[in-house]
Each structure stands twice: as structure tokens, then as C-alpha cells.
Design an enzyme around this catalytic site. Structure first.
Site, mmCIF file in Angstrom:
data_model
loop_
_atom_site.group_PDB
_atom_site.id
_atom_site.type_symbol
_atom_site.label_atom_id
_atom_site.label_comp_id
_atom_site.label_asym_id
_atom_site.label_seq_id
_atom_site.Cartn_x
_atom_site.Cartn_y
_atom_site.Cartn_z
ATOM 1 N N ARG A 1 0.815 -1.218 0.000
ATOM 2 C CA ARG A 1 0.000 0.000 0.000
ATOM 3 C C ARG A 1 0.849 1.269 0.000
ATOM 4 O O ARG A 1 0.341 2.346 -0.274
ATOM 5 C CB ARG A 1 -0.969 0.014 1.194
ATOM 6 N N TYR B 1 -20.064 10.768 -16.514
ATOM 7 C CA TYR B 1 -20.298 9.327 -16.372
ATOM 8 C C TYR B 1 -21.290 9.056 -15.239
ATOM 9 O O TYR B 1 -21.277 9.739 -14.215
ATOM 10 C CB TYR B 1 -18.954 8.649 -16.130
ATOM 11 N N ASP C 1 -11.369 14.342 -16.529
ATOM 12 C CA ASP C 1 -11.307 12.920 -16.876
ATOM 13 C C ASP C 1 -10.945 12.820 -18.354
ATOM 14 O O ASP C 1 -11.724 13.209 -19.233
ATOM 15 C CB ASP C 1 -12.673 12.265 -16.602
ATOM 16 N N LYS D 1 -9.754 1.109 -19.505
ATOM 17 C CA LYS D 1 -10.220 1.385 -20.856
ATOM 18 C C LYS D 1 -9.043 1.376 -21.845
ATOM 19 O O LYS D 1 -8.277 0.432 -21.872
ATOM 20 C CB LYS D 1 -10.971 2.715 -20.863
#
Length: 380
Positions: free
Chosen positions: A21, A74, A156, A181
């Protein structure tokens, strides 16, 4: 104790590889490559695109602040803004970010606005935001604000990818991506990224450590070794396919209108030619097409549903799926799929037609895609 403090610079200090992490080599190499691709000072990756959006806004906003968002975003982003941000005491205003006068008036009226957020091209309508115009407006507003009260812009860039558009070069502060994507490209792994100034890297790293939306090494490796290196090759073919398909749809009598930044008929075609450029300076309008069937709204929606059914069951080259940017051409009905969280009246306000259909073009031969669409349209 050193990690994610303003004094620690992971680019000049020895890396801290003691816990996933915190930091990890595969993820770090991907971040360096993404920062370079977007022209940013730093990149911090996350487990999904929505995690990246949440982190970018999470380090910039607190209770009492206002977020200004473009009215077309979105569906899950809309849900984040309307369902979860109010619980945190964050106010959200949806506006048309291309209306400079209205944006300026809002920023002058509400001194608690700390972030302006948008997408370009927008999902799913492929409306464009004037990135330089937006940046210039925020520069004007920030000149009268204290440094700690400056307004940040977050964009975005998933639809365009850094191959087609690099918003930081147009003055945008932070860019977010869904690596799931086009950058990933093969539909095998999920991921997200925030690219921006070094100023925000400590907070982004700390946010990722504490909220836990860490991109795993196994999910960082595919976009690093397969996705980014092949992005230009894939997108060049996808853009050729998108233009061929868009031209076919525009000439079809059963289609009311087509939106593709590469078509001269796109209302913002000239803006697209200015700000959507690949690394060689060539026009790069992207791989997505949005179109609406002819007829009254109810008839267009019924026709769209029929078209989707035919493509889902009869198509050889087109796949029904909500994702985008893959090798295969994907089709979806935004009103009932990706934007289902947005109420119907708000969809109309955002320009999302009930019968609108979104195509994400793959690398197939365009003749195969057109044949599938011809058969489907004949059945409508």
C-alpha cells in the site's frame, strides 16, 4: 514514518518497498510512464478509475466546499457527486462549463468553490470542453484568491487518452484516467490514475494508503508492458474505424444524427482539431461514436432497444458491453446502462437522448462492423 509526508520525495529518495500500500516497483514504473505520457510532474495509480476520481477530489475538497461539475458526466461519477458527497458536507453544482459567463458568475458568487470537474470528450455525448478557455477562466478567478483558496481543475481524459489529448498542456491542473479502458486496452484488468503537480503527490499517496484503493502489481503490469506501448498502434486503427463507421451512420436514413469529433458535422469540430492532437501533432479525434436513431423520443428509444437486441444476438464483430477502449468494438445504450444512475430528466438536461447509442470502436476490419450495423438497422 517518512512515507507520504511533504518532505519525502520518492523520485529523489530511495524507494520504500516495505508494504504494497506504500509503494511497489511495477506500479511505480507504470506511474512514471503515465506521468511522462500526460506531461505531468507525478502520477499516483489506484485500483479503478472511480477510485482515482474519488482520490483526486478527496485531497482537494472538505466539508463546506463546493464542487462545480459539467452537467454531462459518467453515471457513476454522477452518483458519487449526488449520493455520497452531500453526506460529506460537500455541495455540488452542475453547470455548462462551456458557458464562460455562467461559470464566472458562479465562481464569483460562491467563494467555497474549490474544484471544477469535467470530461472531454464527455461520456456519452462526445461534447467537448474548451480546455484552454476553462483554464483561462480559472486563472482569472484565482488571481483574486489566496493561494490556499485557489480553484483546481480536474479533467477525466479517459475517452481521449494521452495519445489524443494532453489536458495539462492546456492548463488543466489534474487529469484522471480509468486504466481499464484504452490505456489498458485489452479488457483484462481494472485500474485508475491521477496525474498532476508534485504539490499534491504526498496527499494522494497518503489517501491511497489510508483508503486502500491500491492498484495491485498484477494489474499494473499489463498496462505497463502491453497497454501503453501499443496505445498509438491501436488508436490509429480505432480512429480509422470510427471515422468509417461514423460516416456510414451519418448517411443512413434511420439515423437522426451522429456525434464524432472527427466529423465536420460535429458542433465543436474546430475545437476538436485544436486540442485533440497526437504526439506527432496530427488530428486525433478518438475511438468513440455516439448516434441517435430517427423518430420521436419514444420511437427512437424503442428502436435503440431493438438495435441493441439484434447486435447482441446476431452481430459477428460488435459486442454488447458497458466498457470501452478494447480491441473489440463494444456497443451500449447509455440511458439504461452506463448512465442508469442519472434520473431520466437529468439525462435530458445533460443531452443524453433516450435513444442514444454509444459505440467504442475496436481494431476489426471496418467493413465487418458496417455489415453488422446494416443488418441491425434493417431490423429496426
Amino acid at each position: 514514518q517518512e512515507f507520504a509526508t511533504p518532505e519525502f520525495n520518492r523520485h529523489t529518495s530511495a524507494p520504500i518497498y516495505i508494504y504494497d500500500r506504500l509503494d511497489e516497483p511495477s506500479r511505480g514504473m507504470l506511474e512514471d510512464n503515465l506521468a511522462e505520457a500526460e506531461g505531468g510532474e507525478t502520477c499516483v495509480t489506484f485500483s479503478t478509475g472511480m477510485a482515482a476520481i474519488s482520490a483526486a477530489l478527496g485531497v482537494l475538497l472538505k466539508a463546506g466546499d463546493t464542487l462545480v461539475s459539467h452537467h454531462t458526466v459518467y453515471g457513476c461519477t454522477y452518483s458519487l457527486f449526488t449520493n455520497w458527497f452531500p453526506r460529506l458536507g460537500i455541495r455540488v453544482e452542475f453547470v455548462d462549463l462551456n458557458d464562460r459567463a455562467a461559470l464566472g458568475e458562479l465562481l464569483a458568487r460562491d467563494l467555497n468553490v474549490m474544484v471544477v470537474y469535467g470530461e472531454s470528450p464527455c461520456n456519452p455525448t462526445l461534447e467537448l470542453l474548451d480546455l484552454r478557455g476553462l483554464s483561462d477562466e480559472l486563472t482569472r478567478v484565482n488571481a483574486d484568491r489566496a493561494p490556499r483558496r485557489r480553484v483546481f481543475s480536474v479533467l477525466d481524459n479517459t475517452f481521449a487518452t494521452p495519445f489524443c489529448q494532453r489536458p495539462l498542456q492546456h492548463g488543466i491542473d489534474l487529469v484522471v484516467h480509468s486504466l481499464t479502458k484504452n490505456i489498458g486496452g485489452f479488457g483484462t484488468d481494472m485500474g485508475g490514475a491521477v496525474i498532476g503537480p508534485m504539490l499534491l503527490e504526498p496527499d494522494l499517496l497518503l489517501y491511497r494508503k489510508d483508503f486502500g484503493a491500491v492498484l495491485s502489481p498484477k494489474s499494473a503490469w499489463p498496462p505497463l508492458v502491453h497497454g501503453l506501448p501499443t496505445l498509438p498502434l491501436r488508436l490509429r486503427q480505432q480512429q480509422l474505424n470510427a471515422l468509417r463507421v461514423a460516416e456510414f451512420l451519418e448517411a443512413h436514413p434511420k439515423v437522426d444524427h451522429v456525434r464524432y469529433p472527427g466529423l465536420p458535422s460535429h458542433p465543436q469540430h474546430e475545437l476538436a482539431r485544436r486540442q485533440m492532437r497526437d504526439f506527432d501533432g496530427e488530428f486525433a479525434p478518438g475511438s468513440l461514436v455516439y448516434f441517435v436513431l430517427a423518430g420521436e423520443p419514444s420511437a427512437a428509444r424503442a428502436g435503440g432497444a431493438r438495435l441493441m437486441d439484434v447486435l447482441a444476438t446476431k452481430s459477428l464483430a460488435i459486442t454488447l458491453a458497458v466498457s470501452l477502449g478494447q480491441l473489440r468494438t463494444l456497443v451500449e445504450h447509455p440511458a439504461s446502462m452506463t448512465h442508469a444512475p442519472v434520473p431520466p430528466d437529468k439525462q435530458l438536461e445533460a443531452g443524453i437522448d433516450p435513444g442514444g447509442i454509444r459505440l467504442s470502436l475496436g481494431i476489426e476490419h471496418p467493413d465487418d462492423l458496417i455489415r453488422d450495423l446494416e443488418r441491425a438497422l434493417a431490423a429496426v
